[in-house]
Design an enzyme around this catalytic site. Structure first.
Site, PDB file in Angstrom:
ATOM      1  N   HIS A  91       0.641  -1.226   0.208  1.00  0.00           N
ATOM      2  CA  HIS A  91       0.017   0.042  -0.066  1.00  0.00           C
ATOM      3  C   HIS A  91       1.235   1.138   0.259  1.00  0.00           C
ATOM      4  O   HIS A  91       1.799   1.004   0.140  1.00  0.00           O
ATOM      5  CB  HIS A  91      -0.745   0.147   1.095  1.00  0.00           C
ATOM      6  CG  HIS A  91      -1.873   1.056   1.392  1.00  0.00           C
ATOM      7  ND1 HIS A  91      -1.617   2.334   1.308  1.00  0.00           N
ATOM      8  CD2 HIS A  91      -2.997   0.727   0.535  1.00  0.00           C
ATOM      9  CE1 HIS A  91      -2.922   2.988   1.537  1.00  0.00           C
ATOM     10  NE2 HIS A  91      -3.963   2.317   0.991  1.00  0.00           N
ATOM     11  N   GLU A 161      -4.403   1.636  -6.747  1.00  0.00           N
ATOM     12  CA  GLU A 161      -4.824   2.963  -6.388  1.00  0.00           C
ATOM     13  C   GLU A 161      -3.949   4.017  -6.448  1.00  0.00           C
ATOM     14  O   GLU A 161      -2.868   4.616  -5.765  1.00  0.00           O
ATOM     15  CB  GLU A 161      -4.180   2.510  -4.813  1.00  0.00           C
ATOM     16  CG  GLU A 161      -5.664   1.336  -4.503  1.00  0.00           C
ATOM     17  CD  GLU A 161      -5.453   1.697  -2.669  1.00  0.00           C
ATOM     18  OE1 GLU A 161      -6.750   1.481  -2.268  1.00  0.00           O
ATOM     19  OE2 GLU A 161      -4.660   1.673  -1.938  1.00  0.00           O
TER      20      GLU A 161
HETATM   21  P1  PGA Z   1      -9.743   5.697   0.419  1.00  0.00           P
HETATM   22  O1  PGA Z   1      -9.368   4.889   0.484  1.00  0.00           O
HETATM   23  O2  PGA Z   1     -11.232   5.082  -0.140  1.00  0.00           O
HETATM   24  O3  PGA Z   1      -9.874   6.466   1.201  1.00  0.00           O
HETATM   25  O4  PGA Z   1      -9.302   6.786  -0.459  1.00  0.00           O
HETATM   26  C1  PGA Z   1      -8.254   3.936  -0.580  1.00  0.00           C
HETATM   27  C2  PGA Z   1      -6.930   2.781   0.052  1.00  0.00           C
HETATM   28  O5  PGA Z   1      -6.064   3.983   0.356  1.00  0.00           O
HETATM   29  O6  PGA Z   1      -6.725   2.428  -0.019  1.00  0.00           O
END
Ligand code: PGA
Length: 248
Positions: A91, A161
């Site tokens: 992440h 992401e």
């Molecule tokens: P968010 O986070 O939905 O708050 O933008 C997503 C993530 O970082 O996995």
């Protein structure tokens, strides 16, 4: 379709965590969407141990270490024995703490060896006009995939992401068209690392400001297999809203 609820450090109260799990279990009985909850490490075992429900649990991160003399580490084996079945790895909030590509590969291997399904996150910091972000995503995927065997690669989930879209609001998230393009691109890169037709078997998720208001459009516009949701996943109303929007 799969929704992974990344609770990050939003839920520190164990009673609140238990309520969210009970809510997710009720929600899971109304939908075919796979719901995966990623609580903090101390709550993961508390919530996942002996779990026989339709809801599954993910670690938010795992250690690259094996069991033994590694103070402070939460290993893949510990999670697996606690009833956790997925592990978010790479992440951007972990990478920002200094996690390297080598750490990520090691974590993926540890997860697979313990039967955890790795959810490997990739994502560019910004979208530049000359589309250098494509090369960036390719390099991030290559770093994870290259050291792995075909069999290991086929055991992954990829979560796209983009860092610029995380923790904002739906209007600042990616558009359906841009997501469609990115999912195709990620599948193309996966295709270079997998035997013919196999890339279709590696689920590709999207994460970054997914809310009930944009999830349906994102799913309809692209061939995404699901979503990794942060903020909206710790509010029962929004979480139920996501599931409802995808069902409608
Ligand atoms: P968010 O986070 O939905 O708050 O933008 C997503 C993530 O970082 O996995």
């Amino acid at each position: 379709m799969i929704i992974v609820a990344n609770w990050k450090a939003y839920v520190s109260d164990a009673a609140q965590a238990k309520k969210l799990v009970a809510f997710a279990k009720r929600l899971a009985s109304t939908t075919k969407i796979k719901l995966v909850l990623a609580p903090s490490a101390p709550h993961a075992a508390l919530l996942a141990l002996g779990n026989r429900s339709k809801v599954a649990f993910a670690a938010q991160d795992i250690s690259p270490a094996t069991d033994g003399a590694s103070t402070g580490e939460s290993t893949a084996q510990t999670y697996a024995r606690a009833g956790v079945t997925y592990a978010i790895i790479g992440h951007s909030e972990r990478r920002a703490q200094g996690e390297t590509d080598a750490d990520i590969t090691e974590k993926v291997r540890r997860a697979l060896a313990q039967g955890l399904i790795p959810i490997v996150c990739v994502g560019e910091r910004e979208r530049d006009a000359s589309a250098e972000y494509l090369a960036f995503i390719r390099a991030e995927l290559a770093a994870v995939l290259t050291p792995l065997s075909h069999k290991e690669r086929l055991g992954l989930i990829v979560a796209y992401e983009p860092i610029w879209a995380i923790g904002k609001s739906a209007v600042e998230a990616i558009s359906g068209n841009d997501l469609a393009e990115m999912v195709l691109y990620i599948r193309k890169v996966l295709g270079e690392y997998l035997p013919h037709k196999a890339p279709a078997h590696v689920p590709v998720l999207y994460g970054g400001s997914v809310e009930p208001g944009n999830v349906r459009e994102l799913a309809a516009a692209s061939r995404v297999d699901g979503f990794l949701v942060g903020r909206a996943s710790v509010d029962p109303v929004s979480f139920a809203g996501l599931v409802k929007a995808l069902r409608a």
